[in-house]
Design an enzyme around this catalytic site. Structure first.
Site, PDB file in Angstrom:
ATOM      1  N   TYR A 270       0.834  -1.200   0.000  1.00  0.00           N
ATOM      2  CA  TYR A 270       0.000   0.000   0.000  1.00  0.00           C
ATOM      3  C   TYR A 270       0.873   1.256   0.000  1.00  0.00           C
ATOM      4  O   TYR A 270       0.566   2.233  -0.688  1.00  0.00           O
ATOM      5  CB  TYR A 270      -0.909  -0.003   1.226  1.00  0.00           C
ATOM      6  CG  TYR A 270      -1.827   1.206   1.323  1.00  0.00           C
ATOM      7  CD1 TYR A 270      -3.056   1.219   0.675  1.00  0.00           C
ATOM      8  CD2 TYR A 270      -1.454   2.328   2.066  1.00  0.00           C
ATOM      9  CE1 TYR A 270      -3.892   2.328   0.752  1.00  0.00           C
ATOM     10  CE2 TYR A 270      -2.282   3.435   2.147  1.00  0.00           C
ATOM     11  CZ  TYR A 270      -3.504   3.427   1.493  1.00  0.00           C
ATOM     12  OH  TYR A 270      -4.325   4.535   1.578  1.00  0.00           O
TER      13      TYR A 270
ATOM     14  N   HIS B 173       6.233  -7.800  -0.248  1.00  0.00           N
ATOM     15  CA  HIS B 173       6.526  -7.664   1.181  1.00  0.00           C
ATOM     16  C   HIS B 173       7.914  -8.247   1.492  1.00  0.00           C
ATOM     17  O   HIS B 173       8.066  -9.459   1.647  1.00  0.00           O
ATOM     18  CB  HIS B 173       5.469  -8.392   2.015  1.00  0.00           C
ATOM     19  CG  HIS B 173       4.133  -7.722   2.017  1.00  0.00           C
ATOM     20  ND1 HIS B 173       3.781  -6.761   2.934  1.00  0.00           N
ATOM     21  CD2 HIS B 173       3.072  -7.850   1.179  1.00  0.00           C
ATOM     22  CE1 HIS B 173       2.558  -6.333   2.681  1.00  0.00           C
ATOM     23  NE2 HIS B 173       2.105  -6.984   1.625  1.00  0.00           N
TER      24      HIS B 173
ATOM     25  N   GLU C 214       9.425  -8.005   4.249  1.00  0.00           N
ATOM     26  CA  GLU C 214       9.516  -8.315   5.678  1.00  0.00           C
ATOM     27  C   GLU C 214       9.149  -9.756   6.011  1.00  0.00           C
ATOM     28  O   GLU C 214       9.486 -10.248   7.090  1.00  0.00           O
ATOM     29  CB  GLU C 214       8.646  -7.350   6.491  1.00  0.00           C
ATOM     30  CG  GLU C 214       7.148  -7.500   6.311  1.00  0.00           C
ATOM     31  CD  GLU C 214       6.571  -6.712   5.150  1.00  0.00           C
ATOM     32  OE1 GLU C 214       5.358  -6.447   5.170  1.00  0.00           O
ATOM     33  OE2 GLU C 214       7.330  -6.370   4.213  1.00  0.00           O
TER      34      GLU C 214
ATOM     35  N   ASP D 163       5.965 -15.982  27.746  1.00  0.00           N
ATOM     36  CA  ASP D 163       5.452 -14.614  27.767  1.00  0.00           C
ATOM     37  C   ASP D 163       5.119 -14.160  29.181  1.00  0.00           C
ATOM     38  O   ASP D 163       5.611 -13.128  29.646  1.00  0.00           O
ATOM     39  CB  ASP D 163       4.209 -14.497  26.877  1.00  0.00           C
ATOM     40  CG  ASP D 163       4.484 -14.853  25.430  1.00  0.00           C
ATOM     41  OD1 ASP D 163       5.654 -14.752  25.006  1.00  0.00           O
ATOM     42  OD2 ASP D 163       3.535 -15.245  24.726  1.00  0.00           O
TER      43      ASP D 163
ATOM     44  N   LYS E 206       7.693 -13.259  19.572  1.00  0.00           N
ATOM     45  CA  LYS E 206       8.071 -14.370  20.443  1.00  0.00           C
ATOM     46  C   LYS E 206       9.582 -14.534  20.544  1.00  0.00           C
ATOM     47  O   LYS E 206      10.111 -14.760  21.638  1.00  0.00           O
ATOM     48  CB  LYS E 206       7.439 -15.660  19.933  1.00  0.00           C
ATOM     49  CG  LYS E 206       7.658 -16.860  20.842  1.00  0.00           C
ATOM     50  CD  LYS E 206       6.872 -16.755  22.138  1.00  0.00           C
ATOM     51  CE  LYS E 206       5.409 -16.995  21.899  1.00  0.00           C
ATOM     52  NZ  LYS E 206       4.626 -17.056  23.168  1.00  0.00           N
TER      53      LYS E 206
END
Length: 549
Positions: free
Chosen positions: A122, A208, A210, A266, A405
């Protein structure tokens, strides 16, 4: 502005509003003060699922990154440059079309600054649109792996071969370039898949870089960060540990806090960070909701009871099971569990005099729950969108809410958590309740717990667990016909799910050897008479999620 937009780890009891830990304008990533000038890449958030993944990839290169609203103006960015060295800007992807009314549009003046810009998906289309090019729906959309022809390997594409496998996810495309821009790469369905205005140091990529599926994605981002922007790799995760402890201490002061401690990496990391900040003012609570894996409550109790921490166990198995009676919709299930969690903590908080709720929420939890600028909700997580709108706590503390994570595991190691917790495979907060399709009953939970044990035992026995992100069983809400001996059998279907991933935003199904899958299937159907069929999930993320609900 940046200091206030960052992941400040406390929010008010109105879950739509974030509390500023400090009123002054502090630094960028994790609120680190600019007592030394660090190079920074700004990521403008247009609501794309991978926005934070872009920032994560930059941090992997040891360069500080900060997510900011797409609406940030040129003047606001200029004011930040007095305290931080802003070396580049990335415009993220997003779910909108640039030509539609109400679509998010950044300040066009930022493209005239002396700061390099990279547009992704985008963002790529928006740059072309704002500079006078044309964007419209393509004849064919591109979703998944595509091959691009690199025509000019310069700037972001420096050092790349002529053919590159990239991850595409778009229906619109740039059809004509603005004046002064040139094409760098194209695909079969997208003639302008990459472009540049070399003089202004502006680049656009329709794909993308990434995501891990893009062949040389990391190199593309590193090219932008180091070759185009000239950044120095001078940021470390240890900065986060120090600042998170300082933030928590500054936010809650002498107040007591309570945390849900599941034993996963976590919540354990969030607990240790909070304990380092406020010491004995933290109460850790393990809620046994009855949806844990086999032997898990005992192991959690065994480890955390040995720490110098106010640790309590609450047996709420009957309470949670009753709360889920008749609930079949996955969203209703997660929200019900989230509400019940909060009620348990409110009761414990009243006993302990706790005013703040601490959670181990990480970024994938938030992005899938639709938090952030213009982001679509994929599913509610019990500790994010599953929370009631109003809480009885003064605030919610989430020190890990902008981490992935693998970053959490890095922090956990720095805090000295044992390896078995650091590398524990992810487990949803609602536990096995969201791995039972349809209504949750005691019979189904007991059945799934045994099936899950078999899956784990066989995968770990073969030494496959180190290469897997998650591996587990799912009990389907489907009955199927089978044969036992010479008689007809009618029973449940168990699905096996095993995936490979690095940050949980994308995942690939694992190629488990057929002989291992055969052993798992044989054991499940032999040891669990109520199961007559076992299937294996071979779907990637996207289009699926890792969990089934």
């Amino acid at each position: 502005m940046i200091g206030r937009e960052r992941c400040l780890s406390v929010r008010t009891t109105d879950t739509t509003k974030w509390v500023n830990v400090q009123e002054s304008e502090v630094g960028v990533v994790y609120g680190v003060g600019c007592n030394m000038i660090l190079d920074v890449i700004l990521v403008l958030d247009f609501g794309g699922q991978y926005c934070h993944l872009i920032a994560r990839r930059i941090r992997q290169s040891r360069v500080r990154s900060e997510i900011v609203p797409y609406s940030m103006t040129r003047d606001e960015i200029e004011s930040l440059r007095t305290t931080c060295s802003i070396k580049g800007m990335i415009l993220s992807g997003g779910p909108d079309s640039v030509y539609k009314e109400g679509a998010p549009v950044c300040d066009a003046e930022i493209l005239a600054m002396d700061i390099p810009v990279l547009g992704i998906c985008y963002g790529h289309q928006l740059i072309a649109y704002l500079k006078g090019g044309s964007v419209s729906p393509g004849e064919k959309g591109e979703y998944g792996i595509a091959t691009v022809d690199v025509k000019r390997p310069i700037g972001v594409l420096k050092g790349l071969g002529s053919k590159q496998k990239v991850w595409m996810s778009h229906g619109d495309m740039v059809h004509s370039l603005p004046y002064g821009f040139e094409v760098l790469a194209s695909s079969e369905n997208c003639p302008i898949a990459a472009f540049t205005n070399k003089e202004r140091r502006i680049f656009g990529l329709q794909w993308h870089p990434e995501v891990t599926q893009t062949q040389s994605g990391k190199r593309m981002l590193r090219n932008f960060v180091f070759e185009v922007c000239g950044c120095r790799p001078n940021w470390r995760m240890s900065d986060f540990v120090k600042q998170a402890i300082s933030e928590i201490r500054g936010a809650v002061g002498d107040s007591r806090c309570i945390i849900a401690l599941s034993g996963g990496v976590d919540s354990s990391t969030a607990a240790l960070l909070t304990q380092r900040a406020i010491g004995e003012n933290l109460t850790a609570v393990f809620v046994d909701h009855g949806f844990m894996r086999l032997g898990e409550p005992e192991s959690v109790k065994g480890f955390f009871s040995g720490l110098k921490m106010d640790f309590s166990i609450v047996d709420s198995r009957e309470r949670f099971l009753k709360r889920l009676e008749g609930v079949t919709d996955p969203e209703e299930k997660r929200i019900a569990i989230g509400e019940e969690f909060v009620h348990v903590f409110e009761e414990m908080a009243a006993k302990k005099g706790a005013e703040f709720l601490v959670q181990g929420t990480i970024y994938p939890d938030r992005i899938e729950s639709g938090q952030g600028a213009r982001a679509d909700k994929i599913k509610s997580h019990h500790n994010v969108a599953g929370l009631p709108t109003k809480l009885r706590f003064r605030g919610v503390v989430e020190p890990l809410r902008d981490l992935y994570k693998d970053e959490v595991r890095e922090v956990a190691e720095k805090l000295g958590l044992p390896w078995e917790i650091v590398q524990r495979q992810p487990f949803p907060g609602p536990g096995l309740a969201v791995r039972v399709m349809g209504e949750v009953t005691r019979e189904k939970i007991d059945l799934l717990r045994q099936a899950d044990r078999i899956v784990a035992e066989e995968i770990e026995k073969e030494g496959l667990d180190d290469a897997l992100w998650q591996y587990f069983a799912v009990l389907l809400d489907t009955m199927t016909t089978g044969v036992r001996g010479d008689s007809r059998a009618y029973g449940y279907v168990v699905a096996i799910r095993a995936v490979e991933s690095r940050e949980a935003m994308t995942a690939s199904f694992a190629r488990i050897p057929f002989e291992v899958l055969g052993k798992i299937s044989t054991r499940i159907t032999n040891e669990l008479p109520n199961v007559v069929r076992v299937v294996y999930d071979i779907t990637n993320k996207p289009p699926s999620t890792i969990e089934w609900e």
